[in-house]
Write a protein that holds these residues in place. Structure first.
Motif, PDB file in Angstrom:
ATOM      1  N   LEU A 140      -0.730   1.301   5.661  1.00 39.09           N
ATOM      2  CA  LEU A 140      -0.168   1.063   4.337  1.00 39.09           C
ATOM      3  C   LEU A 140       1.294   0.636   4.424  1.00 39.09           C
ATOM      4  N   GLU A 141       2.058   1.299   5.284  1.00 36.93           N
ATOM      5  CA  GLU A 141       3.471   0.942   5.463  1.00 36.93           C
ATOM      6  C   GLU A 141       3.619  -0.501   5.924  1.00 36.93           C
ATOM      7  N   LEU A 142       2.707  -0.948   6.787  1.00 39.22           N
ATOM      8  CA  LEU A 142       2.750  -2.306   7.330  1.00 39.22           C
ATOM      9  C   LEU A 142       2.172  -3.345   6.376  1.00 39.22           C
ATOM     10  N   GLY A 143       1.627  -2.911   5.257  1.00 39.77           N
ATOM     11  CA  GLY A 143       1.079  -3.839   4.266  1.00 39.77           C
ATOM     12  C   GLY A 143      -0.376  -4.197   4.479  1.00 39.77           C
ATOM     13  N   GLY A 144      -1.046  -3.517   5.400  1.00 42.71           N
ATOM     14  CA  GLY A 144      -2.464  -3.782   5.649  1.00 42.71           C
ATOM     15  C   GLY A 144      -2.700  -5.126   6.309  1.00 42.71           C
ATOM     16  N   PHE A 145      -3.926  -5.596   6.202  1.00 42.63           N
ATOM     17  CA  PHE A 145      -4.299  -6.874   6.810  1.00 42.63           C
ATOM     18  C   PHE A 145      -3.789  -8.038   5.972  1.00 42.63           C
TER      19      PHE A 145
END
Length: 185
Positions: free
Chosen positions: A106-111
């Motif tokens: 989630l922190e990385l923004g997902g795919f």
């Protein structure tokens, strides 16, 4: 993944055969270090996570056939018995079976579904972003999951998607030499 409520989620291809203790083994690696965000097993066909051979006679990544009379379960038992349990750190994981810390995803923004609308490369993008953010990615070298390889799209469509994914990765991460990373594995 966004709707999940668990701390960990698993990205799992439909062309896999899971073996006894696979999830517990992945979670064991994750529990070792709170900076671990992603964990993947070894397999018969998972690029640099492949056993026993990484490359076939053609120089491409191997799709290792099980020995005659062997089952995925028997191979998993051998892998578990012979593993040094080194749990090597890696900058990429093959996305056929990956345990992921949900909060990191989630922190990385997902795919990135815009750059990778049909797959092939999306896990490398997410792994690259995780690695750049300081998260660790590890291989559970004592866990074996069988992978049929290319069962979802077939060989020709898979090759097209892989080429498109490679182009997208190079555009998104011009600072990363994926060929050098692959050679280092």
């Amino acid at each position: 993944m966004r709707a999940a409520e668990s701390e960990w989620v698993v990205l799992l291809n439909s062309d896999t055969i899971l073996t006894r203790g696979w999830l517990e083994g992945l979670l064991e690696v994750a529990a070792e270090d709170p900076s671990v965000a992603f964990v993947g097993p070894v397999s018969n066909a998972a690029t640099f996570q492949s056993v026993p051979e990484l490359y076939g006679a053609d120089g491409k990544f191997a799709v290792n056939a099980l020995p005659p009379g062997w089952t995925p379960e028997r191979m998993a038992a051998l892998v578990a018995a012979e593993s040094d349990r080194d749990f090597p750190e890696t900058p990429l994981l093959n996305g056929f079976c990956t345990l992921m810390r949900r909060s990191a995803v989630l922190e990385l923004g997902g795919f990135n579904t815009e750059a990778f609308p049909a797959g092939y490369g999306e896990e490398n993008d997410l792994c690259t972003r995780a690695h750049k953010s300081g998260y660790k990615l590890k291989i559970a070298d004592h866990v074996y999951v069988y992978h049929s390889k290319s069962a979802s799209f077939g060989g020709e469509r898979r090759n097209e998607l892989a080429k498109a994914g490679s182009r997208a990765l190079k555009a998104l991460h011009p600072d990363v030499d994926y060929n050098a990373l692959t050679a280092a594995f």
